[in-house]
Structure formats: C-alpha cells, structure tokens
Write a protein that holds these residues in place. Structure first.
Motif, PDB file in Angstrom:
ATOM      1  N   GLU A  99       9.095   6.583  15.244  1.00 20.52           N
ATOM      2  CA  GLU A  99       9.747   7.926  14.091  1.00 20.52           C
ATOM      3  C   GLU A  99       7.617   8.011  13.252  1.00 20.52           C
ATOM      4  O   GLU A  99       7.431   8.171  13.246  1.00 20.52           O
ATOM      5  CB  GLU A  99      10.419   8.156  13.321  1.00 20.52           C
ATOM      6  CG  GLU A  99      11.517   8.614  13.839  1.00 20.52           C
ATOM      7  CD  GLU A  99      11.186  10.129  13.997  1.00 20.52           C
ATOM      8  OE1 GLU A  99      10.121  11.139  12.963  1.00 20.52           O
ATOM      9  OE2 GLU A  99      11.907  10.478  15.153  1.00 20.52           O
ATOM     10  N   ILE A 100       7.861   6.241  13.367  1.00 28.82           N
ATOM     11  CA  ILE A 100       6.600   5.109  12.955  1.00 28.82           C
ATOM     12  C   ILE A 100       5.362   5.422  14.409  1.00 28.82           C
ATOM     13  O   ILE A 100       3.966   5.923  13.627  1.00 28.82           O
ATOM     14  CB  ILE A 100       6.366   3.925  12.292  1.00 28.82           C
ATOM     15  CG1 ILE A 100       7.927   3.673  11.393  1.00 28.82           C
ATOM     16  CG2 ILE A 100       5.460   3.477  11.975  1.00 28.82           C
ATOM     17  CD1 ILE A 100       7.786   2.745  11.154  1.00 28.82           C
ATOM     18  N   LYS A 112       0.972  -0.902   0.204  1.00 29.94           N
ATOM     19  CA  LYS A 112       0.155   0.213   0.104  1.00 29.94           C
ATOM     20  C   LYS A 112       0.851   1.285   0.124  1.00 29.94           C
ATOM     21  O   LYS A 112      -0.267   2.608  -0.497  1.00 29.94           O
ATOM     22  CB  LYS A 112      -0.600   0.353   1.318  1.00 29.94           C
ATOM     23  CG  LYS A 112      -2.141  -1.397   1.583  1.00 29.94           C
ATOM     24  CD  LYS A 112      -3.069  -0.416   2.634  1.00 29.94           C
ATOM     25  CE  LYS A 112      -4.022  -2.213   2.710  1.00 29.94           C
ATOM     26  NZ  LYS A 112      -5.180  -1.845   3.464  1.00 29.94           N
ATOM     27  N   GLU A 113       2.433   1.279   0.267  1.00 30.81           N
ATOM     28  CA  GLU A 113       3.160   2.715   0.485  1.00 30.81           C
ATOM     29  C   GLU A 113       3.993   2.286   0.639  1.00 30.81           C
ATOM     30  O   GLU A 113       5.195   1.216   1.583  1.00 30.81           O
ATOM     31  CB  GLU A 113       2.364   3.110   2.307  1.00 30.81           C
ATOM     32  CG  GLU A 113       2.845   4.776   1.850  1.00 30.81           C
ATOM     33  CD  GLU A 113       2.241   5.090   3.766  1.00 30.81           C
ATOM     34  OE1 GLU A 113       1.286   5.528   3.178  1.00 30.81           O
ATOM     35  OE2 GLU A 113       2.567   4.911   4.460  1.00 30.81           O
ATOM     36  N   VAL A 114       5.072   3.122   0.291  1.00 29.63           N
ATOM     37  CA  VAL A 114       6.757   3.001   0.363  1.00 29.63           C
ATOM     38  C   VAL A 114       6.491   4.111   0.971  1.00 29.63           C
ATOM     39  O   VAL A 114       6.457   5.434   0.226  1.00 29.63           O
ATOM     40  CB  VAL A 114       7.096   2.787  -0.902  1.00 29.63           C
ATOM     41  CG1 VAL A 114       8.930   3.589  -1.115  1.00 29.63           C
ATOM     42  CG2 VAL A 114       7.223   1.756  -1.123  1.00 29.63           C
ATOM     43  N   ARG A 115       7.171   4.526   1.659  1.00 27.06           N
ATOM     44  CA  ARG A 115       7.999   5.347   2.386  1.00 27.06           C
ATOM     45  C   ARG A 115       9.120   6.028   2.851  1.00 27.06           C
ATOM     46  O   ARG A 115       9.304   4.966   3.335  1.00 27.06           O
ATOM     47  CB  ARG A 115       6.484   5.869   3.923  1.00 27.06           C
ATOM     48  CG  ARG A 115       6.595   7.014   4.665  1.00 27.06           C
ATOM     49  CD  ARG A 115       5.603   7.080   5.105  1.00 27.06           C
ATOM     50  NE  ARG A 115       4.963   8.058   5.824  1.00 27.06           N
ATOM     51  CZ  ARG A 115       4.315   9.008   7.280  1.00 27.06           C
ATOM     52  NH1 ARG A 115       3.343   7.804   6.848  1.00 27.06           N
ATOM     53  NH2 ARG A 115       4.678   9.587   7.857  1.00 27.06           N
ATOM     54  N   ALA A 116       9.105   7.633   2.928  1.00 29.05           N
ATOM     55  CA  ALA A 116      10.717   8.235   3.808  1.00 29.05           C
ATOM     56  C   ALA A 116      10.764   8.785   4.698  1.00 29.05           C
ATOM     57  O   ALA A 116       9.133   8.752   5.106  1.00 29.05           O
ATOM     58  CB  ALA A 116      10.989   8.917   3.010  1.00 29.05           C
ATOM     59  N   TRP A 117      11.114   7.788   5.798  1.00 25.59           N
ATOM     60  CA  TRP A 117      11.086   8.690   7.605  1.00 25.59           C
ATOM     61  C   TRP A 117      12.926   9.575   7.821  1.00 25.59           C
ATOM     62  O   TRP A 117      13.705   9.020   7.443  1.00 25.59           O
ATOM     63  CB  TRP A 117      11.314   7.632   7.979  1.00 25.59           C
ATOM     64  CG  TRP A 117       9.935   6.873   8.138  1.00 25.59           C
ATOM     65  CD1 TRP A 117      10.038   5.692   7.237  1.00 25.59           C
ATOM     66  CD2 TRP A 117       8.221   7.338   8.384  1.00 25.59           C
ATOM     67  NE1 TRP A 117       8.364   5.468   7.529  1.00 25.59           N
ATOM     68  CE2 TRP A 117       7.909   6.344   8.022  1.00 25.59           C
ATOM     69  CE3 TRP A 117       8.051   7.677   9.479  1.00 25.59           C
ATOM     70  CZ2 TRP A 117       6.345   6.241   8.249  1.00 25.59           C
ATOM     71  CZ3 TRP A 117       6.825   8.012   9.751  1.00 25.59           C
ATOM     72  CH2 TRP A 117       5.732   6.798   9.687  1.00 25.59           C
ATOM     73  N   THR A 118      12.601  10.352   8.085  1.00 23.38           N
ATOM     74  CA  THR A 118      13.887  11.339   8.495  1.00 23.38           C
ATOM     75  C   THR A 118      14.083  10.770  10.103  1.00 23.38           C
ATOM     76  O   THR A 118      12.884  10.634  11.214  1.00 23.38           O
ATOM     77  CB  THR A 118      13.400  13.018   7.979  1.00 23.38           C
ATOM     78  OG1 THR A 118      13.172  13.256   7.631  1.00 23.38           O
ATOM     79  CG2 THR A 118      14.879  13.812   9.212  1.00 23.38           C
ATOM     80  N   LEU A 119      15.588  10.778  10.675  1.00 22.79           N
ATOM     81  CA  LEU A 119      16.198  10.276  11.641  1.00 22.79           C
ATOM     82  C   LEU A 119      17.389  11.380  11.468  1.00 22.79           C
ATOM     83  O   LEU A 119      18.329  11.190  10.819  1.00 22.79           O
ATOM     84  CB  LEU A 119      16.328   8.809  11.726  1.00 22.79           C
ATOM     85  CG  LEU A 119      16.926   8.179  12.786  1.00 22.79           C
ATOM     86  CD1 LEU A 119      15.372   8.122  13.987  1.00 22.79           C
ATOM     87  CD2 LEU A 119      16.874   6.168  12.502  1.00 22.79           C
ATOM     88  N   HIS A 120      17.291  11.253  13.350  1.00 28.48           N
ATOM     89  CA  HIS A 120      18.793  11.888  12.935  1.00 28.48           C
ATOM     90  C   HIS A 120      19.887  10.604  13.044  1.00 28.48           C
ATOM     91  O   HIS A 120      20.023   9.580  13.632  1.00 28.48           O
ATOM     92  CB  HIS A 120      19.126  12.049  15.205  1.00 28.48           C
ATOM     93  CG  HIS A 120      18.536  13.347  15.007  1.00 28.48           C
ATOM     94  ND1 HIS A 120      18.817  14.723  14.701  1.00 28.48           N
ATOM     95  CD2 HIS A 120      17.164  14.082  15.346  1.00 28.48           C
ATOM     96  CE1 HIS A 120      18.411  15.770  15.225  1.00 28.48           C
ATOM     97  NE2 HIS A 120      17.317  15.350  15.595  1.00 28.48           N
ATOM     98  N   VAL A 121      21.371  10.872  12.386  1.00 30.88           N
ATOM     99  CA  VAL A 121      22.675  10.117  13.193  1.00 30.88           C
ATOM    100  C   VAL A 121      22.463   9.722  13.735  1.00 30.88           C
ATOM    101  O   VAL A 121      22.603  11.008  14.557  1.00 30.88           O
ATOM    102  CB  VAL A 121      23.349  11.117  11.318  1.00 30.88           C
ATOM    103  CG1 VAL A 121      25.131  10.270  11.557  1.00 30.88           C
ATOM    104  CG2 VAL A 121      23.509  11.396  10.220  1.00 30.88           C
ATOM    105  N   GLY A 122      23.089   8.426  13.842  1.00 28.60           N
ATOM    106  CA  GLY A 122      23.794   7.670  15.245  1.00 28.60           C
ATOM    107  C   GLY A 122      22.179   7.271  15.954  1.00 28.60           C
ATOM    108  O   GLY A 122      22.457   6.925  17.099  1.00 28.60           O
ATOM    109  N   ALA A 123      20.882   8.529  15.615  1.00 26.97           N
ATOM    110  CA  ALA A 123      19.449   6.904  16.222  1.00 26.97           C
ATOM    111  C   ALA A 123      19.794   5.641  16.512  1.00 26.97           C
ATOM    112  O   ALA A 123      20.437   4.991  15.096  1.00 26.97           O
ATOM    113  CB  ALA A 123      18.794   7.514  15.919  1.00 26.97           C
ATOM    114  N   LYS A 124      19.483   4.873  17.134  1.00 22.66           N
ATOM    115  CA  LYS A 124      18.911   3.686  16.942  1.00 22.66           C
ATOM    116  C   LYS A 124      17.487   2.876  16.474  1.00 22.66           C
ATOM    117  O   LYS A 124      16.744   3.360  16.221  1.00 22.66           O
ATOM    118  CB  LYS A 124      19.311   2.990  19.039  1.00 22.66           C
ATOM    119  CG  LYS A 124      20.054   2.916  19.182  1.00 22.66           C
ATOM    120  CD  LYS A 124      21.173   2.558  20.560  1.00 22.66           C
ATOM    121  CE  LYS A 124      22.298   3.323  21.312  1.00 22.66           C
ATOM    122  NZ  LYS A 124      22.678   2.556  22.588  1.00 22.66           N
TER     123      LYS A 124
END
Length: 402
Positions: free
Chosen positions: A346-347, A327-339
């Motif tokens: 984020e979701i 149904k969906e392909v999606r990009a997400w933003t995250l800080h470098v170094g996040a686990k």
C-alpha cells in the motif's frame, strides 16, 4: 502536546504525494515515487429525487452543491473527498509531533436522483447509472420523513427502495444479457474459458430476471473475476441511509424499524444507518466547539460522517494501519485479513516485492510506550514475517530489499 499544530492534510484525486523516507527510517531508506496503489474508498450516494441526498452530501463533505425542491437539481456527480475520522491518528500525532499528519480518505459521489424507467433512459437515467458503476460501494438514501414543503417523488420507504433497486437490476440485466450473447458466441468455438464464463452469466441473468440483485447469487472468487469487468451495480456492497427529520432523531421511529426489518429479512448482513441530513447540515453553521454540544442535545453521540464511514469500512471489510516518523504520521487503508507484504505494498509496490519483515506494535502498546524508541526498549516491538496478518491499529515499519 500543548501548542503543537502539525500540518494536517488529506489526499485528493491527482494530489502528487511522494512517500517520504521518514516513514521507514531507520528500517528502510530509498528514493520513492508516488504510490499509485493507495486505497481510496469511493461511495456513491444514490436514491430517488428529493430524498435528501444532496443535503446529506453537502453536510458530510462541506462541499457546496445545489439542493433544491425539484427533481434533477443535481445533473453531474459532485465529488467530495473527506478524511476518515480516527482519534487514534490524532493521538499518534500528539506523541510523535511530526511535520505532517495524513489521514486516509473517503470519496463521496453525489449522483442525481433516479426515477422509474432510469434503466431505459428516463430522467437522464443511463448517464447516472454509469456514474454509479465507478464507485466501490453504494449508499442508498431513503426518505423516512414527511414534509409537505418538499415534493415526494415516491410513495413510502419500502416502495422507494424497490424502485431504485429495480432500476439498478434492470440496467445490470441488460449489461449481463449482452455479455452473455458475446460469450456464448465464443463458447461455440470451443473456448473453455468462455464456456465457464457463460455459465456464470446465465445464472446472473436468471437472478436478475427474477428482480433480485446480482449479489443474491452465490459466486465463487473465480465467478467474480469472470464478471468483474462488467462492474455490476447490484453486485456492489450497499448500505442504506434512513434519512429522518429532526423530531425523529433518537426516537426509534417505526418507519425506520419497518425498513430495517424488511432489509434484514432479505439479507441478515444488511447495514442501515439512521441520519438526519438537515441536522447534519445545521451543524455546519456552528463553531467546532459548539457542534458536539448541539448533537448531544438532539440525542446524537456521533455525527453522520463518522457513522457512514465506519459502516462503509465494515461493509467492505476494511481496516487501518499506521506509519510514524518525525516528518509524517499517516493512516493507511487495508482489507481485513491482509498480510504484512500487502500492507507494505500500500505504501509502495516495491516494498511488497522486496518485503523482508515488518517491525510492528499494536496501537495501544505504542501509546503506552509513547515513542518508537521507548517501544523498542520495553520489548513491545515485534518482528513479523510474510505470513503475519495485519491487525486494525497496527503501527508498522517495513524492511525491504532495495
């Protein structure tokens, strides 16, 4: 895929976007409400009047805003939300063929031109300075071109930059000094936290009184938490946009180099992006098929939007991960170094709280395999736990406790 045309959407402020189960199927299925933690980078576009801010903003966001040859044409901040250009998202969509493709977004805020005395209210200054406090980063547009038809409010790039930054510093000084006065009164009652906060504020007052930005003062994480509520202007990450004329594009202009050298001498991490706002504006009048050819003819490999956003991501230490489904392909933003649990958060916040593990594959490996099913068959999918540090381009599916 030939003939494949997914619905492509960007998320705008207030857009009601429930996260679909298909993001996590078959790993995790649940009824999800709108995720309020979704990252959205907001960049405030600032500078003296008539440096090309509104022209650049209009070109980058394709939002129609007033742009005229007189100061204060822009009275209220104009906001444009644009998707982050990322060919990886398009490639994933080609392979998966989802119903929707959703990009991460950047919010550009065009803020009216500042003038000397803005910190004291000149030129509607205080109102505009307050608008800047609400963004994540600042794009300071500096005029590096000459044009007799456009009134120059400043003198030269270095002078113009100093005027704006001094006004930001003076506004911060007023804010910090008032906060210090309040905090010292609390400290006199024996409040230990207030004493520690007052020490940080005193250091910032000294720095700002010297005409330097707050970011020049070494601050620990505890220090930053103590002053976060002040939303200091000169503590915000800043990238500099050198606005050049069309005949200067790709010419390594001395004006731009002098500006870059001065900034790097003060801060080795300073980011300078050269852009021709007029050229970017002209490109809007062309068909999509003609734009790349037009930019190439002017010696520009990538458009200003791409370069500004990528510079903003680098400045703030951001990266992108992806989720894929029918149904969906999606990009997400995250800080470098996040686990991994932070990526799950984020979701949806529940995914972080109940995180069990993440099924993960690098973007390049996913493209080589061509699908989730084939990725698993080839043994490319990895099960990662709570300590996994997310890498740029990871394609991730999360398992979490209900």
């Amino acid at each position: 895929m030939p003939g494949y045309q997914p619905r492509r959407r960007v998320l705008e402020p207030g857009f009601d976007n429930p996260v679909r189960e298909s993001h996590l199927t078959p790993i995790f299925a649940a009824s999800l409400e709108r995720n309020n933690r979704m990252s959205k980078l907001a960049i405030g576009v600032v500078g003296l009047p008539n440096v090309g801010k509104s022209t650049l903003f209009r070109a980058l966001t394709a939002v129609s805003v007033p742009a005229a040859n007189y100061p204060f044409c822009t009275i209220d901040p104009n906001v444009g939300v644009v998707e982050v250009p990322d060919p990886r998202l398009d490639r994933l969509a080609e392979l998966v063929q989802p119903q929707d493709v959703i990009a991460t977004v950047v919010e550009f805020v065009d803020i009216a031109g500042l003038v000397k005395g803005a910190s004291e209210g000149e030129g509607l200054g205080n109102k505009f300075l307050q608008n800047i406090r609400e963004v994540d980063a600042i794009a300071h547009v500096i005029r590096c071109f000459e044009d007799e038809a456009v009134v120059r409010v400043g003198q030269d790039p270095l002078h113009d930059r100093e005027v704006v930054e001094m006004e930001l510093a003076l506004s911060d000084l007023d804010q910090v000094a008032r906060a210090l006065d309040r905090t010292e009164r609390r400290a006199r009652t024996g409040d230990k936290d207030a004493k520690a906060e007052a020490a940080v504020l005193s250091r910032l007052v000294a720095r700002l009184e010297a005409g330097e930005p707050a970011r020049a003062e070494p601050l620990s994480e505890d220090d930053r938490r103590a002053v976060r509520s002040l939303n200091l202007l000169t503590l915000k990450p800043t990238l500099y946009v050198a606005n050049v004329s069309e005949d200067m594009v790709g010419q390594d202009a001395q004006t731009v180099q002098t500006l870059r050298d001065a900034l790097l001498a003060e801060d080795s991490g300073a980011v300078v992006v050269e852009v021709c706002a007029q050229l970017e504006s002209d490109v809007l009048e062309l068909d999509e098929s003609e734009r790349h050819e037009y930019l190439e003819a002017h010696g520009v490999e990538t458009g200003g939007l791409d370069r500004l956003i990528h510079a903003g991501y680098k400045l703030l230490g951001l990266q992108t991960f992806f989720t894929v489904g029918e149904k969906e392909v999606r990009a997400w933003t995250l800080h470098v170094g996040a686990k991994a649990p932070e990526a799950a958060g984020e979701i949806h916040t529940d995914f972080e709280k109940g995180f069990i593990r993440a099924e993960t594959i690098a973007y390049e490996d996913f493209v080589e395999a061509g699908s989730l099913k084939r990725s698993r068959e080839l043994g490319k999918m990895r099960l990662e736990g709570k300590e996994y540090v997310v890498q740029d381009g990871d394609v991730m599916l999360f398992r979490a406790a209900p």
